[in-house]
Design a protein around this motif. Sequence first.
Motif, PDB file in Angstrom:
ATOM      1  N   THR A  83       1.747   6.871  -9.009  1.00 52.97           N
ATOM      2  CA  THR A  83       2.037   8.011  -8.395  1.00 52.97           C
ATOM      3  C   THR A  83       3.056   7.722  -7.497  1.00 52.97           C
ATOM      4  N   ILE A  84       3.191   6.559  -6.637  1.00 57.70           N
ATOM      5  CA  ILE A  84       4.244   6.110  -5.873  1.00 57.70           C
ATOM      6  C   ILE A  84       5.662   6.174  -6.352  1.00 57.70           C
TER       7      ILE A  84
ATOM      8  N   LEU B  27      -3.355   8.055  -4.842  1.00 61.34           N
ATOM      9  CA  LEU B  27      -2.324   7.637  -4.497  1.00 61.34           C
ATOM     10  C   LEU B  27      -2.125   6.174  -5.125  1.00 61.34           C
TER      11      LEU B  27
ATOM     12  N   GLN C  55       0.766  -1.339   0.039  1.00 60.02           N
ATOM     13  CA  GLN C  55      -0.003   0.017   0.148  1.00 60.02           C
ATOM     14  C   GLN C  55       0.690   1.313   0.001  1.00 60.02           C
ATOM     15  N   PRO C  56       0.393   2.292  -0.294  1.00 62.07           N
ATOM     16  CA  PRO C  56       1.200   3.750  -0.548  1.00 62.07           C
ATOM     17  C   PRO C  56       2.091   3.942   0.746  1.00 62.07           C
ATOM     18  N   MET C  57       1.297   3.965   1.892  1.00 67.55           N
ATOM     19  CA  MET C  57       2.165   4.153   3.061  1.00 67.55           C
ATOM     20  C   MET C  57       3.134   3.503   3.395  1.00 67.55           C
TER      21      MET C  57
ATOM     22  N   ASP D  75       0.464  11.676   2.133  1.00 67.68           N
ATOM     23  CA  ASP D  75      -0.260  10.506   2.132  1.00 67.68           C
ATOM     24  C   ASP D  75      -1.268  10.444   3.310  1.00 67.68           C
ATOM     25  N   ARG D  76      -0.642  10.864   4.490  1.00 69.64           N
ATOM     26  CA  ARG D  76      -1.692  11.285   5.648  1.00 69.64           C
ATOM     27  C   ARG D  76      -2.652  12.320   5.412  1.00 69.64           C
TER      28      ARG D  76
ATOM     29  N   LEU E 186       6.061   4.028   0.779  1.00 66.27           N
ATOM     30  CA  LEU E 186       7.052   5.141   1.162  1.00 66.27           C
ATOM     31  C   LEU E 186       7.743   4.788   2.303  1.00 66.27           C
TER      32      LEU E 186
ATOM     33  N   MET F 144       4.989  11.338   2.544  1.00 61.45           N
ATOM     34  CA  MET F 144       4.364  10.618   3.684  1.00 61.45           C
ATOM     35  C   MET F 144       3.577  11.677   4.340  1.00 61.45           C
TER      36      MET F 144
ATOM     37  N   ALA G 158      -5.404  10.575   3.248  1.00 63.78           N
ATOM     38  CA  ALA G 158      -5.969   9.525   3.946  1.00 63.78           C
ATOM     39  C   ALA G 158      -7.062   9.953   4.814  1.00 63.78           C
TER      40      ALA G 158
ATOM     41  N   TYR H 248      -8.575   8.463  -1.779  1.00 64.59           N
ATOM     42  CA  TYR H 248      -7.325   7.760  -1.389  1.00 64.59           C
ATOM     43  C   TYR H 248      -6.797   7.018  -2.559  1.00 64.59           C
TER      44      TYR H 248
END
Length: 334
Positions: free
Chosen positions: A157-158, A153, A74-76, A138-139, A79, A135, A142, A149
């Motif tokens: 994109t990442i 993301l 997942q994106p988080m 990202d938050r 990262l 990051m 989210a 979301y």
Amino acid sequence: MPFCRAFCRCYQVHPMPPSNLTSSIPATFVLVGIPGMEKLHVWLSIPFCSMYLAALLGNSILLLVVRAEQSLHQPMYLLLCMLAAADLMLSTTTVPKMLALFWFHAGGISFGACLTQMFFLHFSFSMESVILLAMAFDRFVAICHPLRYAAVLTPTTIIKVGLGAVLRSFCIIFPCVFLLRRLPFCGHSIILHTYCEHMGIARLACADISINVLYGLAVPFAAVVLDVALIAASYVLILMAVYRLPSRTARSRAFSTCISHVCVIFLFYIPAFFTVLTHRFGGEIPHHIHILLANLYVLFPPLLNPIVYGVRTRQIREKVVKILLCPTKHLLQE
């Protein structure tokens, strides 16, 4: 310019007449370690080596866990893997040479190797700053725009974020290499540090280094300050969104997803700004204290970042425990 003259005085710039300059570049620089603490080098190497090995282990486990667990793609967490890779680069660029100096008195380093170490040191720092900004975004998405979301993301994109971090860091740091290569050193080769960094090399030159001073401070510092400002703006918007949630439980749950990132931000930026400010304004602080702080800075964030995320993030904690308790079964499934 008074501003330039002030900077030059701060960094002890002593321009010499052109007739006294030579284009010779030392074949080898000599890193002396921590001036005034040479007798303690072996003892200091014990905690430094321990922290470095723990940082290698923690970040490597984090990378392996995210790679092995499909649910963490997942994106988080991607990262977070970028952050772990930047941490490994930051510490590995400096600590092995530092330990060789402490253990074997291997302070010699070629001019090319010194520039390479300098480049990757500052490059990894800039990379981490961009990743922390990503990051924070990202938050922000989210919490403030949860329904968008997945659309915002995406994996593409990442990848673009990672490439953007590399490109920006390269464009900011690579000119420092040319700024140093243009300088004459007149045989000066003793670096009062445990690793090569931009101004430490530039101070050895027997020419005007005001361009190095201005670029080395203004451009990277402005980029990092911009990152910090955007991170702060993201969290202002996040706090506003959190306080609009109807229940205390929802607010607590939303903000708890940001705590790990906030801790990592403090671990990264506070030592960095403290080191820069004490170096700039702490003229009364002994030089060996500056060097100790600089050494701890390349060790503390890589050491503590995986611990913070491992303790605070339930998904990572559970997967690490699962892999450690059942390594053979997990490998067979893979």
